[in-house]
Design a protein around this motif. Structure first.
Motif, mmCIF file in Angstrom:
data_model
loop_
_atom_site.group_PDB
_atom_site.id
_atom_site.type_symbol
_atom_site.label_atom_id
_atom_site.label_comp_id
_atom_site.label_asym_id
_atom_site.label_seq_id
_atom_site.Cartn_x
_atom_site.Cartn_y
_atom_site.Cartn_z
ATOM 1 N N CYS A 191 -6.003 4.610 -2.182
ATOM 2 C CA CYS A 191 -5.037 3.537 -2.444
ATOM 3 C C CYS A 191 -5.727 2.225 -2.805
ATOM 4 O O CYS A 191 -6.659 1.807 -2.141
ATOM 5 C CB CYS A 191 -4.154 3.325 -1.215
ATOM 6 N N VAL A 192 -5.264 1.585 -3.868
ATOM 7 C CA VAL A 192 -5.813 0.282 -4.237
ATOM 8 C C VAL A 192 -4.796 -0.854 -4.043
ATOM 9 O O VAL A 192 -4.924 -1.924 -4.626
ATOM 10 C CB VAL A 192 -6.355 0.260 -5.684
ATOM 11 N N HIS A 193 -3.806 -0.609 -3.230
ATOM 12 C CA HIS A 193 -2.878 -1.667 -2.803
ATOM 13 C C HIS A 193 -2.199 -2.388 -3.955
ATOM 14 O O HIS A 193 -2.179 -3.609 -4.007
ATOM 15 C CB HIS A 193 -3.620 -2.669 -1.917
ATOM 16 N N CYS A 194 -1.648 -1.604 -4.865
ATOM 17 C CA CYS A 194 -1.096 -2.228 -6.061
ATOM 18 C C CYS A 194 0.417 -2.417 -5.983
ATOM 19 O O CYS A 194 0.984 -3.186 -6.752
ATOM 20 C CB CYS A 194 -1.431 -1.396 -7.283
ATOM 21 N N GLY A 195 1.079 -1.699 -5.078
ATOM 22 C CA GLY A 195 2.519 -1.893 -4.923
ATOM 23 C C GLY A 195 3.402 -1.107 -5.882
ATOM 24 O O GLY A 195 4.620 -1.212 -5.818
ATOM 25 N N SER A 196 2.809 -0.308 -6.758
ATOM 26 C CA SER A 196 3.629 0.437 -7.728
ATOM 27 C C SER A 196 4.571 1.420 -7.065
ATOM 28 O O SER A 196 5.686 1.619 -7.524
ATOM 29 C CB SER A 196 2.749 1.254 -8.675
ATOM 30 N N CYS A 197 4.089 2.083 -6.004
ATOM 31 C CA CYS A 197 4.859 3.192 -5.451
ATOM 32 C C CYS A 197 6.198 2.714 -4.901
ATOM 33 O O CYS A 197 7.248 3.229 -5.266
ATOM 34 C CB CYS A 197 4.053 3.954 -4.407
ATOM 35 N N SER A 216 0.860 -1.182 0.000
ATOM 36 C CA SER A 216 0.000 0.000 0.000
ATOM 37 C C SER A 216 0.892 1.226 0.000
ATOM 38 O O SER A 216 2.110 1.119 0.084
ATOM 39 C CB SER A 216 -0.906 0.035 1.227
ATOM 40 N N GLY A 217 0.274 2.387 -0.071
ATOM 41 C CA GLY A 217 1.045 3.618 -0.048
ATOM 42 C C GLY A 217 1.738 3.837 1.285
ATOM 43 O O GLY A 217 2.697 4.610 1.370
ATOM 44 N N PHE A 243 0.621 10.816 1.421
ATOM 45 C CA PHE A 243 -0.201 9.681 1.009
ATOM 46 C C PHE A 243 -1.649 9.841 1.463
ATOM 47 O O PHE A 243 -1.916 10.156 2.623
ATOM 48 C CB PHE A 243 0.413 8.399 1.589
ATOM 49 N N ALA A 299 -2.878 8.631 -5.526
ATOM 50 C CA ALA A 299 -3.074 8.679 -4.083
ATOM 51 C C ALA A 299 -1.890 9.341 -3.394
ATOM 52 O O ALA A 299 -1.959 9.700 -2.234
ATOM 53 C CB ALA A 299 -3.264 7.269 -3.521
ATOM 54 N N ILE A 300 -0.773 9.473 -4.117
ATOM 55 C CA ILE A 300 0.407 10.070 -3.516
ATOM 56 C C ILE A 300 0.668 11.426 -4.153
ATOM 57 O O ILE A 300 0.852 11.531 -5.359
ATOM 58 C CB ILE A 300 1.632 9.166 -3.700
ATOM 59 N N CYS A 316 1.982 6.176 -8.931
ATOM 60 C CA CYS A 316 0.699 5.741 -8.373
ATOM 61 C C CYS A 316 -0.426 5.862 -9.402
ATOM 62 O O CYS A 316 -0.716 6.949 -9.885
ATOM 63 C CB CYS A 316 0.353 6.561 -7.147
ATOM 64 N N PRO A 317 -1.071 4.746 -9.728
ATOM 65 C CA PRO A 317 -2.100 4.784 -10.768
ATOM 66 C C PRO A 317 -3.381 5.508 -10.342
ATOM 67 O O PRO A 317 -4.187 5.855 -11.188
ATOM 68 C CB PRO A 317 -2.385 3.303 -11.034
ATOM 69 N N THR A 318 -3.570 5.721 -9.049
ATOM 70 C CA THR A 318 -4.786 6.416 -8.614
ATOM 71 C C THR A 318 -4.489 7.836 -8.164
ATOM 72 O O THR A 318 -5.385 8.540 -7.734
ATOM 73 C CB THR A 318 -5.444 5.678 -7.437
HETATM 74 S S1 SF4 Z 1 -0.067 0.922 -3.437
HETATM 75 FE FE1 SF4 Z 1 -0.619 1.581 -5.506
HETATM 76 S S2 SF4 Z 1 -2.524 2.727 -5.248
HETATM 77 FE FE2 SF4 Z 1 -1.586 2.560 -3.227
HETATM 78 S S3 SF4 Z 1 -0.422 4.423 -3.028
HETATM 79 FE FE3 SF4 Z 1 0.977 2.861 -3.808
HETATM 80 S S4 SF4 Z 1 0.914 3.115 -6.024
HETATM 81 FE FE4 SF4 Z 1 -0.863 4.204 -5.179
#
Ligand code: SF4
Ligand code: SF4
Ligand code: SF4
Ligand code: SF4
Lengths: 390, 297, 246
Positions: free
Chosen positions: C223-229, C178-179, C218, C206-207, C202-204
């Protein structure tokens, strides 16, 4: 000879779905088409959340026509909270919606190209052409929406980022090229569709039904009353263990099953006279792509989007009134309904997606068709199962 | 054992030049020319005062951050590439920004199409970044006054601030080390090794030392000289100047290494998915004969 | 000589068998593979796509070298349980693609109790399923992962570029994202350099970026818990070897 056929997993469609067919002498007497993917619970998971996050979360219902959920959801909240959206933002959302229409419809052409092209090499070159046009649609989604899949810029109250003139010009400079490529690939598509119909021995009425059509608008989406919708539970429709597995509802509009989608839009807003079969679905869907690109061009040419596009008013309502948001998605009318309380928290959420509406239409269309060819009817509707069992 | 030699401190480079800009900041002039002659279609950096990241599209708007503060540059990456669809972007920032950028290019993570969208990476020799509050505290500590900072530069192996009241202030590294952003205390790449060109600010505002690293940096500058001869003047840098830069880096990096060693010895945590560069460094630092590869850090 | 010729001939002819399977997902991750557009067609030509409900006509799941799996497992769905067993049997290696499969993603918000199957309540990422532990070799963050990332990943997989693949291997062992990771793993630990890469990743959105501190800020609601950040943050892992300039 009577028998019951149950198919699970329909290849060349999105998601995991199934068919229940009562067959007599090889002909379907009664058919039901349904979703078999788990219910992810988008309607319940939103409860208690700030309504401003609804577009971001609901867009993740579907990875094929993502932005349509964001738009319907934002419009529902705006509707219930009385938030005025800058008119340019609505136009830009329309552009996003049309871009995803092209993006998604062409994905469907790629998916069924497996049926259309017996020659692998020809298929790949067709896919390459179609991908070229999808790339343009993807660029529109990415520049205006923020990402190709799951646009973060669609917000309650508008669009979070203005579109500068020079970016708009970049998009416009490519639209003609995309249109040209689209027209070429579409004629090839039609040609191959004809030969498929010939090869399989289908006629124009293959997959017809007499249901009414339901659509709200040609391009964007107009208000409807949420009371018009009612729902049949699968437990009332299917038998045995399927009752515990079928994961979609069967919505009725005005108490009746209807068809929504490209044909419904053409019939209701373009005066199109339907021939009846499912072949025209493919054609009409393809024509919508061309219309969509033209409309994108028209909107971008005649408007400026470099001002403020976002009314940041905090949503609030009485917790009783239902707000409805509509968007004409690639597959038909996509409806989100919401109630929010004074602090803007969601207290009720309901989603009716076009594939869900079309389940009964598909089931009707199956009647009278050879059971072995049932899948062709299903595919013609381009069902999106993840949407249906949201 | 790591020897704090030039290869480690400054990194490999093809050539080092002192560039003169005829009364103007030569780095700004170079970017201006590049934009004007369409070598690049945008410049991603921070505003002059460094308070916010900035995307520059026109040659007459070119301004580079002149203080050692430059945060959040990569937060505009998606806007630049995914929205504005720039395909020949230049970036001017400290080394760590390029760590993020290189990662985006190499893995494709974080932002689409970055691999092919970046034309030139120019890093500045970074003494460690400060926020506005940190500047105030540092100045109060060193000089007992709270006038603003205009620019930072290196002279004779020392870090200086030019203050808004016109005075120049020598910044003792031992004090500076305390006020920098915490991550800067563990930095081993202040000379921006992962870039095409490293730029070192000098005392005179219209002089700068450019350390050209990559083929791309080399040919871009050569091409620029051909396209706009005489706008900026290149002269091979004297050994003395390079040695002074090296001395500065050595002094700062020794402070950083002391902090790293302490951190590892105390077992203080590092981020997850980190391949643990600190511990790796610690091992190399403390062993006598290990084949050290600079690219680990 | 003859033997060598034959061997190289076979090597040239060898095509990696890949398949796409999905659990509870939005199909966005699979579509993202196609969003490499024209390049996707070239890749489809180099590997052998043996299974995908969307792109192939096969009904049964064949044996495959690499299964790209998107979505979280719904424990209450018998089909998913079957799919899990099939995956264990048929796939040599599993790649968890996207937030849902790798870290739970938006499925982490699900609580079930929705008609018509209110019992669908349990959604777990496949990295959390012990049954597949030995099979899930890589996890790819993102919602959906960038097409650029998927493209580079596929190439790295074909070339067996272990330096590239290593971080994605590490990610299979963290089943949550998550973020807050950015805050707890990087900012709180004193490693945030303030580059802003997490915010762009972050695709949404959120950051955002806190200018006063030079650090990311944050907003958990988005946050959609995608792990990108964290995956994009230069302080989590770096390309190795670092690009070297001579
Ligand atoms: S986990 Fe994904 S949605 Fe959540 S803050 Fe990180 S990049 Fe954004
Ligand atoms: S000292 Fe290092 S970590 Fe700090 S800002 Fe400069 S380059 Fe980045
Ligand atoms: S990670 Fe995102 S894009 Fe992928 S399946 Fe899940 S919701 Fe869809
Ligand atoms: S990506 Fe950059 S700004 Fe974000 S947490 Fe990591 S170091 Fe800090």
């Amino acid at each position: 000879m009577k028998k019951v056929v149950k198919l699970e997993g329909i290849p060349l469609t999105e998601g995991h779905s199934g068919l229940y067919l009562e067959v007599e002498d090889g002909i379907v007497k009664r058919g039901v088409y349904y979703a078999l993917v788990p219910v992810r619970g988008f309607e319940t998971l939103l409860l208690g959340k700030d309504s401003r996050v609804a577009p971001t979360i609901t867009t993740r219902i579907c990875g094929l026509c993502q932005v349509t959920h964001a738009i319907a959801s934002a419009r529902a909240v705006e509707n219930v909270a009385g938030i005025e959206v800058p008119p340019e933002a609505e136009k830009l959302r329309e552009v996003l919606g049309l871009a995803v229409r092209v993006y998604n419809n062409l994905l469907h052409q790629i998916v069924i190209s497996e049926d259309l092209f017996p020659d692998k090499r020809e298929q790949l070159s067709f896919i390459r052409e179609v991908q070229g046009v999808r790339k343009f649609a993807g660029m529109v989604l990415e520049t205006i929406g923020g990402e190709i899949i799951h646009s973060p810029n669609v917000k309650v109250g508008g669009i979070s980022e203005p579109l500068e003139e020079f970016v708009k010009e970049k998009i416009l400079s490519e639209v003609e090229g995309a249109l040209l490529r689209l027209q070429t690939s579409f004629s090839l598509f039609k040609e191959k569709l004809d030969s498929l119909w010939k090869r399989e021995g289908f006629d124009e009425s293959f997959g017809n039904h007499n249901l009414d059509f339901f659509a709200t608008d040609l391009y964007y989406g107009k208000q409807v009353k949420f009371e018009d919708f009612s729902f049949v539970l699968p437990q009332e429709v299917v038998e045995g263990s399927l009752k515990r597995r079928v994961s979609n509802l069967f919505p009725l509009v005005g108490g009746k099953p209807v068809e929504t989608g490209p044909r419904a839009r053409a019939v209701l807003f373009k005066g199109y006279r339907p021939k009846g079969g499912v072949k025209e679905l493919h054609i009409l869907r393809g024509e919508e792509n061309i219309d969509a690109l033209r409309r994108i061009k028209e909107i971008l040419e005649n408007n400026r989007f470099d001002g403020e596009l976002w009314n940041r008013k905090t949503p609030s309502s009485d917790g009783e009134t239902v707000g409805v948001g509509i968007h004409e998605a690639p597959r038909g009318a996509n409806v989100h309904a919401v109630k929010i309380d004074k602090s803007g928290k969601i207290t009720y959420y309901k989603i009716v997606v076009p594939t869900e509406i079309n389940f009964f239409a598909v089931s009707e269309a199956l009647k009278g068709a050879p059971a072995t060819k049932a899948e062709f009817i299903v595919r013609a509707y381009d069902p999106c199962i993840v949407c249906a069992a949201h | 054992m790591v020897s704090l030699d030039r290869r480690f401190l400054i990194g490999n480079f093809r050539g080092a030049f002192v560039v003169e800009g005829k009364g103007k900041n030569p780095t700004e002039s170079i970017f201006r020319l590049m934009l004007k002659h369409q070598f690049i279609d945008g410049l991603l950096t921070c505003s002059k005062t460094g308070e916010s990241p900035k995307l520059i599209l026109k040659s007459d708007e070119v301004e580079l951050p002149s203080k050692n503060t430059c945060f959040g540059v990569n937060s505009l990456l998606k806007k630049a590439i995914q929205k504005y669809r720039f395909s020949r972007l230049a970036v001017y920032a400290p080394a760590c920004t390029f760590d993020g950028l290189n990662k985006t290019q190499y893995f494709g993570i974080g932002c689409n199409w970055t691999k092919t969208a970046i034309s030139l990476k120019v890093g500045f020799l970074c003494p460690g970044l400060l926020t506005e509050n940190a500047f105030n505290a540092e100045l109060a500590d060193i000089a007992g006054k709270s006038t603003g900072v205009k620019r930072f530069y290196f002279d004779g192996g020392n870090l200086f601030y030019l203050l808004e009241d016109g005075a120049s202030l020598k910044i003792p590294l031992s004090v500076h080390h305390h006020y920098t952003n915490s991550a800067c205390r563990y930095c081993l790449n202040m000379a921006a090794k992962g870039t095409d060109i490293t730029c070192v600010n000098l005392k005179e505002e219209d002089r700068v030392l450019l350390i050209v690293r990559s083929e791309r940096g080399w040919s871009t500058l050569a091409h620029l000289q051909k396209t706009a001869p005489g706008e900026v003047l290149f002269r091979k840098a004297e050994e003395e100047l390079l040695a002074s830069v090296e001395n500065f880096l050595r002094e700062k990096i020794l402070l950083n290494i002391a902090d790293i060693v302490e951190r590892v010895e105390l077992g203080l945590p590092v981020p997850k998915w980190n391949d643990n560069k600190l511990r790796k460094f610690y091992r190399i630092w403390n062993s006598v004969d290990i084949n050290f590869e600079e690219e680990v850090f | 000589m003859f033997y060598r010729d034959k061997l190289s001939f076979e090597e040239e002819d060898f095509k990696l068998k890949v398949g796409f399977l999905h659990f509870s997902s939005c199909s966005g991750c699979q579509v993202a593979f196609l969003d490499m557009f024209e390049e996707a067609v070239e890749i489809l030509d180099t590997v052998e796509l043996v299974y995908s409900n969307m792109l192939t006509k096969r009904r049964d799941i064949p044996r495959m070298d690499v299964a790209f799996v998107e979505g979280a497992l719904c424990v209450e769905d018998p089909h998913h349980i079957n799919l899990l067993r099939e995956l264990g049997k048929k796939a040599k290696m599993v790649v968890a693609v996207g937030g849902c499969a790798a870290f739970g993603g938006v499925r982490r918000l699900s609580c079930g109790n929705q008609l018509p199957q209110p019992q669908h309540q349990t959604f777990v990422p496949i990295t959390e399923v012990d049954f597949l532990k030995t099979k899930v070799k890589y996890a790819i963050p993102g919602c959906p992962p960038n097409p650029s990332l998927l493209y580079s990943f596929l190439l790295a997989l074909l070339e067996v570029n272990e330096d590239f693949l290593l971080p994605f291997e590490l990610m299979t062992s963290s089943t949550k994202a998550s973020g807050f990771d950015i805050i707890s793993e990087v900012v709180n630990k004193g490693f945030c350099v303030g580059c802003g890469t997490c915010s762009t990743a972050c695709p949404t959105r959120a950051i955002s970026f806190n200018r006063e501190c030079g650090k990311p800020a944050f907003n958990a609601n988005l946050c959609v818990h995608c792990g990108s950040c964290l995956a994009a943050c230069p302080q989590s892992f770096k390309p190795y070897p670092q690009p070297v300039y001579v």
